[in-house]
Design an enzyme around this catalytic site. Structure first.
Site, PDB file in Angstrom:
ATOM      1  N   ASP A 217      20.060  -2.338  61.323  1.00  0.00           N
ATOM      2  CA  ASP A 217      19.620  -2.626  59.960  1.00  0.00           C
ATOM      3  C   ASP A 217      20.578  -3.615  59.285  1.00  0.00           C
ATOM      4  O   ASP A 217      21.802  -3.469  59.381  1.00  0.00           O
ATOM      5  CB  ASP A 217      19.593  -1.305  59.175  1.00  0.00           C
ATOM      6  CG  ASP A 217      18.893  -1.426  57.842  1.00  0.00           C
ATOM      7  OD1 ASP A 217      17.720  -1.814  57.848  1.00  0.00           O
ATOM      8  OD2 ASP A 217      19.524  -1.139  56.810  1.00  0.00           O
ATOM      9  N   GLU A 271      29.242  -0.248  78.307  1.00  0.00           N
ATOM     10  CA  GLU A 271      29.782   0.885  79.075  1.00  0.00           C
ATOM     11  C   GLU A 271      28.671   1.659  79.769  1.00  0.00           C
ATOM     12  O   GLU A 271      28.903   2.366  80.736  1.00  0.00           O
ATOM     13  CB  GLU A 271      30.497   1.880  78.137  1.00  0.00           C
ATOM     14  CG  GLU A 271      31.836   1.442  77.646  1.00  0.00           C
ATOM     15  CD  GLU A 271      32.355   2.423  76.588  1.00  0.00           C
ATOM     16  OE1 GLU A 271      31.948   3.614  76.577  1.00  0.00           O
ATOM     17  OE2 GLU A 271      33.164   1.974  75.755  1.00  0.00           O
TER      18      GLU A 271
HETATM   19  C1  BGC Z   1      15.254  -2.128  56.057  1.00  0.00           C
HETATM   20  C2  BGC Z   1      14.666  -1.728  54.745  1.00  0.00           C
HETATM   21  C3  BGC Z   1      15.778  -1.088  53.939  1.00  0.00           C
HETATM   22  C4  BGC Z   1      17.026  -1.968  53.861  1.00  0.00           C
HETATM   23  C5  BGC Z   1      18.225  -1.199  53.433  1.00  0.00           C
HETATM   24  C6  BGC Z   1      16.212  -3.199  55.585  1.00  0.00           C
HETATM   25  O1  BGC Z   1      16.236  -4.348  55.981  1.00  0.00           O
HETATM   26  O2  BGC Z   1      14.318  -2.601  56.973  1.00  0.00           O
HETATM   27  O3  BGC Z   1      13.566  -0.895  54.866  1.00  0.00           O
HETATM   28  O4  BGC Z   1      15.321  -0.861  52.650  1.00  0.00           O
HETATM   29  O5  BGC Z   1      17.328  -2.537  55.099  1.00  0.00           O
HETATM   30  O6  BGC Z   1      18.624  -0.319  54.436  1.00  0.00           O
END
Ligand code: BGC
Length: 575
Positions: A217, A271
């Site tokens: 993310d 790993e």
């Molecule tokens: C996720 C979102 C989220 C954000 C914060 C993003 O890019 O895909 O759904 O709200 O990151 O975590």
């Protein structure tokens, strides 16, 4: 699939170079206990559906314990499963049963921030200013008299200041903490070695359980310039322009820290490379412009793949599509990485809706995205009228285009059913933090997160039951569009995906590799060849394009017997 063939597929170490990965948004995928909320048991029950669809892997969006201030991207425990979704034992069972069918399992890693309910953040609040606990996050004194102003002028991605002020045990206002997203998502301080150690351990926890990889993310956000400088003020908001990702911005793609974090994770994944499952991988989520910056994330020794959001953003025209495809091929080849195509996800309007709007995306020239499109947000599309029949026709063609391009692909749940964006959710149903943080101006991303319609004539279409209504209401117009309805209809969206994915698996020309453009078509028809003997043709114009004699239709997004590729249709040919 026999256990033997499942094992053979799982032993391919380079699977990620060509895999088709299906994104499961667990709250909305399948609901086994009928409480209106999807769950891990629901995913297990639908593994045969996914195997029949023909994907290679699933990626499950966050399934961790979370107060759900941002749909689970606010994690309070990185080593467990949200009780709404089930248990760790269910997750283990899912991984084992997916592997038994030759399907890999990826999960979400949310390393930039956690939930304000994470025990480390709670300890930091309790420990007070100057403590080691607060050093794990970005706590700062405010500015002005009594520290009453935030430490700088950055604006949170969901609106409002990027800082929240806390109170001491007596209720007196005290320090501020940084949160790039929702106020309930405090940012980790990656300059603190304890944070990096903790994430290594989280990676190992899940790799040891058999997870095949992570979607990272906001992979460009973890590092910050510790001087936390003010940014130039955007006159429309009064905040610093913190969403701007110019090279050198103090909170996006900060060098060299971001690279070091990626390389460290890669070492952990490597790993596991010799284990029975083969390569464990990362796919980075980062919107970066120009594409050269993005591609630096997949240089050798860094992350394996990165979503190609330029293609997701790209308008439905032959010029923009070809420009994006060419820039992607050129830049990825330069670092030896495959491209990773994606048409939509849980943050973006559904592709069938977007391609039915008067504006279908952003314009790309040979030099990249037009500058006036840079600041444009997704809610730009919300008020425009939509022609869903047109959108679905284009979405079918786009699926064939995407699945024929060199590299790997992601398919967002429901796109295989041609689901549209639910733009008319009642206001009291909206859950995306953007809605409240924007002062109820921007509806946010709930419209693409509505639970899947599985079967039946009316809502809730096999999702939810006596124990609860679906957590977001489904539109009655989805009657006739359920997975069960489409399974028996050879012309359905679902069966187009099934045919294409089966062909992709069987055809040695598809997956990793390269393409050659065919220059013998009109300007509004894109055509490319891949060896051996494969051609993909997409017609963006209004004049039908005649399929040459001698070519055999493998898959057609329209009528395979028509002898032509009509407007907004695509075909796969054996040549
Ligand atoms: C996720 C979102 C989220 C954000 C914060 C993003 O890019 O895909 O759904 O709200 O990151 O975590």
């Amino acid at each position: 699939m026999t256990p033997e063939s499942a094992r053979t597929r799982l032993s391919d170490h380079d699977w990620w170079r060509s895999a088709v990965v299906y994104q499961v948004y667990p709250r909305s995928f399948a609901d086994a206990n009928g409480d209106g909320i999807g769950d891990v048991r629901g995913i297990i029950d639908r593994l045969d559906y996914l195997a029949d669809l023909g994907v290679d892997a699933i990626w499950v969006s966050p399934w961790y314990p979370s107060p759900l201030a941002d749909g689970g991207y606010d994690v309070s425990d990185y080593r467990d499963i949200h009780p709404d979704f089930g248990t760790l034992a269910d997750a283990d069972e899912l991984i084992a049963k997916a592997h038994a069918r030759g399907l890999r399992v990826m999960i979400d890693l949310v390393p930039n921030h956690c939930s304000d309910e994470h025990p480390w953040f709670q300890k930091a609040l309790a420990a007070g200013p100057g403590s080691a606990e607060r050093e794990l996050f970005w706590f700062r004194d405010g500015r002005g008299d009594d520290s009453a102003e935030p430490p700088n002028n950055w604006e949170a991605l969901f609106g409002g200041p990027m800082w929240e002020r806390v109170t001491d045990p007596e209720g007196r206002p005290e320090q501020w903490y940084l949160h790039m997203f929702d106020v309930r998502q405090p940012d980790w301080n990656w300059d603190n070695p304890a944070v990096a150690d903790e994430f290594d351990s989280v990676l190992r926890f899940w790799f040891d359980r058999g997870v095949d990889g992570f979607r990272v993310d906001v992979a460009d956000s973890m590092a910050k310039d510790p001087s936390l400088p003010d940014l130039p003020v955007d006159p429309t908001t009064g905040f610093g322009t913190s969403k701007n990702k110019e090279p050198g911005a103090p909170l996006w793609d900060v060098h060299p820290q971001i690279e070091q974090i990626h390389r460290r994770w890669r070492t952990v994944a490597d790993e596991y490379a010799d284990s029975e499952l083969g390569g464990r991988v990362f796919v980075s989520e980062a919107y970066l412009d120009p594409i050269e910056r993005l591609v630096s994330y997949v240089e050798p020794g860094r992350l394996h793949t990165t979503f190609n959001f330029d293609h997701l953003l790209c308008e439905w025209t032959p010029e923009s599509q070809r420009n994006v495809i060419d820039a992607s091929r050129r830049t990825h080849a330069a670092v030896g990485a495959p491209t990773t195509w994606v048409l939509s996800n849980h943050d973006t309007p559904r592709v069938a809706t977007r391609f039915g709007k008067p504006e279908t995306g952003r314009t790309f020239t040979a030099d990249g995205m037009l500058p006036e499109h840079l600041g444009r947000e997704w809610h730009h599309y919300a008020g425009m009228p939509v022609d869903l029949e047109l959108g679905r026709r284009r979405a079918r063609a786009a699926a064939l285009l995407e699945l024929a391009l060199p590299g790997g692909c992601y398919v967002y749940q429901g796109d295989e059913l041609g689901l549209d964006e639910v733009e008319d959710l009642p206001e009291d149903a909206l859950q995306d933090p953007t809605w409240e943080r924007s002062g109820r101006l921007i509806r946010g991303r709930d419209g693409c997160r509505v639970p899947m319609p599985w079967e039946g004539e009316q809502a809730p279409f096999g999702f939810g039951g006596d124990a609860g209504e679906p957590w977001l209401p489904q539109p009655e117009r989805w009657a006739g569009r359920t997975a069960a309805d489409q399974a028996g209809d050879p012309g359905s969206h679902l069966n187009l995906y099934r045919r294409a994915l089966a062909e992709r698996r069987a055809n040695p020309a598809l997956g990793d590799g390269d393409l050659t453009w065919d220059e013998d078509t009109p300007a509004d028809v894109l055509s490319f060849t891949r060896e051996p003997g494969f051609r993909c043709v997409v017609n963006f114009g209004s004049t039908p394009w005649e399929i040459p004699a001698g070519a055999t239709v493998l898959v057609h997004s329209g009528d395979a017997t028509s002898g032509v590729v009509g407007s907004d249709e695509a075909v796969w040919l054996k040549v």
